[in-house]
Motif scaffolding. Structure first.
Motif, mmCIF file in Angstrom:
data_model
loop_
_atom_site.group_PDB
_atom_site.id
_atom_site.type_symbol
_atom_site.label_atom_id
_atom_site.label_comp_id
_atom_site.label_asym_id
_atom_site.label_seq_id
_atom_site.Cartn_x
_atom_site.Cartn_y
_atom_site.Cartn_z
ATOM 1 N N THR A 2 0.820 -1.204 0.000
ATOM 2 C CA THR A 2 0.000 0.000 0.000
ATOM 3 C C THR A 2 0.858 1.260 0.000
ATOM 4 O O THR A 2 1.859 1.352 0.700
ATOM 5 N N ASN A 3 0.429 2.238 -0.792
ATOM 6 C CA ASN A 3 1.096 3.537 -0.837
ATOM 7 C C ASN A 3 0.990 4.202 0.533
ATOM 8 O O ASN A 3 -0.104 4.428 1.047
ATOM 9 N N GLN A 4 2.141 4.543 1.138
ATOM 10 C CA GLN A 4 2.164 5.089 2.499
ATOM 11 C C GLN A 4 2.171 6.614 2.548
ATOM 12 O O GLN A 4 2.281 7.202 3.616
ATOM 13 N N PHE A 5 2.055 7.276 1.373
ATOM 14 C CA PHE A 5 2.084 8.734 1.354
ATOM 15 C C PHE A 5 0.749 9.353 1.782
ATOM 16 O O PHE A 5 0.659 10.555 1.984
ATOM 17 N N ALA A 17 -1.343 9.823 -7.828
ATOM 18 C CA ALA A 17 -0.314 10.058 -8.850
ATOM 19 C C ALA A 17 1.048 9.524 -8.406
ATOM 20 O O ALA A 17 1.885 9.177 -9.248
ATOM 21 N N ILE A 18 1.264 9.433 -7.099
ATOM 22 C CA ILE A 18 2.533 8.900 -6.583
ATOM 23 C C ILE A 18 2.700 7.448 -7.020
ATOM 24 O O ILE A 18 3.815 6.989 -7.294
ATOM 25 N N ASP A 19 1.587 6.728 -7.115
ATOM 26 C CA ASP A 19 1.652 5.353 -7.630
ATOM 27 C C ASP A 19 2.212 5.337 -9.046
ATOM 28 O O ASP A 19 2.906 4.399 -9.448
ATOM 29 N N PHE A 23 6.458 5.226 -6.334
ATOM 30 C CA PHE A 23 6.880 5.480 -4.960
ATOM 31 C C PHE A 23 5.866 4.823 -4.033
ATOM 32 O O PHE A 23 4.664 4.910 -4.262
ATOM 33 N N ILE A 24 6.364 4.182 -2.991
ATOM 34 C CA ILE A 24 5.460 3.508 -2.049
ATOM 35 C C ILE A 24 5.694 3.999 -0.623
ATOM 36 O O ILE A 24 4.765 4.390 0.073
ATOM 37 N N LYS A 25 6.953 4.018 -0.207
ATOM 38 C CA LYS A 25 7.285 4.376 1.171
ATOM 39 C C LYS A 25 8.118 5.648 1.202
ATOM 40 O O LYS A 25 9.109 5.774 0.486
ATOM 41 N N GLY A 50 20.956 11.795 -2.701
ATOM 42 C CA GLY A 50 20.210 10.575 -2.995
ATOM 43 C C GLY A 50 19.231 10.161 -1.915
ATOM 44 O O GLY A 50 18.740 9.035 -1.901
ATOM 45 N N SER A 51 18.912 11.076 -0.980
ATOM 46 C CA SER A 51 18.044 10.722 0.145
ATOM 47 C C SER A 51 16.562 10.994 -0.133
ATOM 48 O O SER A 51 15.717 10.711 0.703
ATOM 49 N N GLY A 52 16.247 11.560 -1.301
ATOM 50 C CA GLY A 52 14.847 11.832 -1.627
ATOM 51 C C GLY A 52 14.433 13.262 -1.363
ATOM 52 O O GLY A 52 13.240 13.550 -1.210
ATOM 53 N N LYS A 53 15.397 14.200 -1.321
ATOM 54 C CA LYS A 53 15.077 15.605 -1.037
ATOM 55 C C LYS A 53 14.133 16.193 -2.093
ATOM 56 O O LYS A 53 13.251 16.977 -1.764
ATOM 57 N N THR A 54 14.338 15.820 -3.357
ATOM 58 C CA THR A 54 13.549 16.422 -4.441
ATOM 59 C C THR A 54 12.050 16.264 -4.210
ATOM 60 O O THR A 54 11.286 17.237 -4.272
ATOM 61 N N HIS A 55 11.611 15.063 -3.910
ATOM 62 C CA HIS A 55 10.168 14.841 -3.734
ATOM 63 C C HIS A 55 9.662 15.321 -2.372
ATOM 64 O O HIS A 55 8.450 15.432 -2.167
ATOM 65 N N ALA A 56 10.601 15.646 -1.471
ATOM 66 C CA ALA A 56 10.187 16.241 -0.196
ATOM 67 C C ALA A 56 9.593 17.619 -0.419
ATOM 68 O O ALA A 56 8.738 18.075 0.345
ATOM 69 N N PHE A 57 10.049 18.326 -1.486
ATOM 70 C CA PHE A 57 9.425 19.627 -1.797
ATOM 71 C C PHE A 57 8.529 19.560 -3.030
ATOM 72 O O PHE A 57 7.588 20.327 -3.160
ATOM 73 N N LEU A 58 8.789 18.630 -3.933
ATOM 74 C CA LEU A 58 7.958 18.503 -5.137
ATOM 75 C C LEU A 58 6.499 18.188 -4.800
ATOM 76 O O LEU A 58 5.571 18.820 -5.337
ATOM 77 N N LEU A 59 6.294 17.230 -3.918
ATOM 78 C CA LEU A 59 4.921 16.815 -3.598
ATOM 79 C C LEU A 59 4.099 17.928 -2.936
ATOM 80 O O LEU A 59 2.963 18.193 -3.350
ATOM 81 N N PRO A 60 4.642 18.622 -1.905
ATOM 82 C CA PRO A 60 3.874 19.736 -1.320
ATOM 83 C C PRO A 60 3.611 20.866 -2.317
ATOM 84 O O PRO A 60 2.556 21.508 -2.260
ATOM 85 N N ILE A 61 4.558 21.118 -3.231
ATOM 86 C CA ILE A 61 4.345 22.168 -4.226
ATOM 87 C C ILE A 61 3.198 21.797 -5.154
ATOM 88 O O ILE A 61 2.290 22.610 -5.401
ATOM 89 N N PHE A 62 3.188 20.581 -5.661
ATOM 90 C CA PHE A 62 2.090 20.141 -6.528
ATOM 91 C C PHE A 62 0.767 20.140 -5.774
ATOM 92 O O PHE A 62 -0.292 20.426 -6.338
ATOM 93 N N ASN A 63 0.834 19.827 -4.481
ATOM 94 C CA ASN A 63 -0.377 19.817 -3.670
ATOM 95 C C ASN A 63 -1.008 21.202 -3.579
ATOM 96 O O ASN A 63 -2.221 21.357 -3.446
ATOM 97 N N ALA A 64 -0.157 22.258 -3.691
ATOM 98 C CA ALA A 64 -0.642 23.639 -3.553
ATOM 99 C C ALA A 64 -0.866 24.340 -4.894
ATOM 100 O O ALA A 64 -1.486 25.409 -4.932
ATOM 101 N N LEU A 65 -0.362 23.784 -5.990
ATOM 102 C CA LEU A 65 -0.470 24.442 -7.298
ATOM 103 C C LEU A 65 -1.917 24.556 -7.761
ATOM 104 O O LEU A 65 -2.725 23.642 -7.569
ATOM 105 N N ASP A 66 -2.204 25.685 -8.376
ATOM 106 C CA ASP A 66 -3.520 25.894 -9.000
ATOM 107 C C ASP A 66 -3.292 26.040 -10.501
ATOM 108 O O ASP A 66 -2.822 27.083 -10.964
#
Length: 456
Positions: A2-5, A17-19, A23-25, A50-66
């Motif tokens: 199951t997607n844990q996001f 969309a993360i699926d 990305f799962i965890k 390589g720790s996943g920093k990019t999607h740490a800000f990418l996902l919240p930005i897309f969540n707020a985009l109009d």
């Protein structure tokens, strides 16, 4: 699995969309930072490459985009063309996955403004319509802002990616100019592998009570990477590297060298041996470098020779092996080099060549927690070598004391108080001096007798 996001209270279509990007965890940095970013806080995130920093800000930005709002909503700056293009590709990949669920995002304008690209074309595009997400290098973004081509009056997010690298490359002044053009109610997100002291004034100037998260790591390199150490001694490095590259089947090998001149030299040698090699170095024209990168990602090359600058900008899937032609002067670059392999849980191998004059550098890397396995190249194979740190301890036969001294030692031990060792040593030294004087007097008497005998 199951997607844990979903735990972050992201919009349902974002989680779905993360699926689409498999990305799962969440990684540790995503787990720690996404909630704070969603809450609208300024954030400083320190974590290894390589720790996943990019999607740490990418996902919240897309969540707020109009997507219906026709203005700049997010600006992301990155210190190198390769890193900016890597971010652009990550944003575009998520946009495509999201557009399948919400068609409004299909028309979202995400642009990539980097030095060396077609400035005239980009200028015409900006004069017609403003993008909604802007990704670029500091110099090009500063240029467009100073010409009032890029309008950020209502921008909501400003992301400074790889801030320590921007500082090292001398771009922090440009980033400072960009930040000063942003609105006061901006949400600022800074990500970096390290937070140098020289970066602190910039953070204090623009960030409002930021959440500072340092995500510790158990080792400086992933435990999925096997670090091998190979002494070159008097061998020709070019021949050694060729031997390593052709000893077996690897999916993709990157050879790192300290200078662009060395990259060119090594690439020419390998090409002369019949290998198809891609070069990635600083003095290649931007358009040519992008073309080479596309070909590498399309799996047209099995071997890549690159400089350290590329170590922070390469994100190529399937790098099975890294070879260090030498040890970088800045040991942090060693970590970034090795970090190109063993990603996403896959195993990888890093082979480091070193000469006798680099022993101290190897020791410094070991102090950082890197464990090397000593190897040697025999008959086209890597086999175990003797530990370079072995030491032959010469066992010295202790000198025997004469009977009188043995008795003196025993006598002293029986009568003295604590500190007797010092007194014993003193007594032994006194006895030795006394014996020496007696010996000298005896030799002098014998010499005098011989002289008198000869004079008669």
């Amino acid at each position: 699995m199951t997607n844990q996001f979903g735990q972050f209270n992201l919009k349902k279509e974002i989680v779905a969309a993360i699926d689409g990007i498999s990305f799962i965890k969440p990684t540790k940095v995503q787990q720690r930072l996404i909630p704070s970013i969603l809450a609208g806080r300024d954030v400083v995130g320190q974590s290894q490459t390589g720790s996943g920093k990019t999607h740490a800000f990418l996902l919240p930005i897309f969540n707020a985009l109009d997507p219906a709002l026709d203005e700049v909503q997010a600006v992301i700056t990155s210190p190198s063309r390769e890193l900016a293009e890597q971010l652009y590709e990550a944003f575009r990949a998520f946009q495509k996955a999201l557009a399948k669920l919400d068609p409004r995002f299909d028309a979202l304008r995400i642009v990539d403004y980097v030095g060396g690209s077609d400035r005239v074309k980009q200028t015409h595009q900006l004069e017609k319509k403003q993008p909604q997400v802007v990704i670029g290098t500091p110099g090009r973004l500063k240029d467009f802002l100073s010409q009032n081509l890029l309008l950020v009056n209502h921008n909501r997010f400003f992301v400074v990616d790889e801030a320590d690298m921007a500082l090292d490359m001398g771009f922090l002044g440009d980033v400072n100019t960009i930040a000063s053009a942003m609105p006061a109610d901006l949400q600022m997100l800074v990500f970096s592998a390290t937070i140098p002291d020289k970066l602190t004034p910039f953070l204090r100037k623009y960030m409002k009570e930021p959440i500072i998260e340092e995500i510790p790591v158990s080792t400086v390199v992933s435990d999925t990477v096997e670090n091998l150490l190979l002494a070159t001694k008097s061998k020709d490095k070019n021949e050694v590297i060729y031997d390593l590259l052709t000893r077996g089947e690897t999916y993709l090998t990157i050879v790192f060298a300290n200078t662009k001149e060395r990259v060119r030299e090594l690439a020419k040698f390998l090409e002369a041996q019949g290998l198809k090699v891609a070069e990635i170095r600083g003095n290649i024209e931007p358009r040519e470098r992008r073309r080479v990168m596309r070909r590498v990602k399309n799996q047209e090359f099995q071997y890549v020779v690159a400089t350290d600058l590329a170590a922070r900008g390469l994100d190529i899937q399937g790098v099975s092996e890294v070879i260090n032609d030498d040890i970088p002067t800045d040991l942090e670059f060693f970590i970034h080099r090795v970090g190109r392999t063993g990603r996403n849980g896959m195993s990888g191998t890093a082979i480091t060549l070193y000469g006798p004059d680099e022993e101290s550098k190897v020791a410094e890397l070991e102090k950082l927690g890197i464990h090397f396995q000593a190897k040697q190249l025999k008959n086209h194979e890597l086999v175990d070598a003797k530990d370079r740190n072995r030491r032959h301890v010469r066992r010295l036969t202790p000198k025997k004391l004469d009977p009188e001294m043995i008795g003196l030692v025993k006598k002293k031990k029986a009568h003295v108080k604590p500190g007797y060792r010092h007194q014993i040593k003193g007594a032994i030294k006194f006895k030795q001096l006394k014996d020496k004087k007696v010996s000298q007097r005896t030799a002098a008497r014998i010499s005098r007798k011989e002289r008198r005998s000869e004079s008669r």
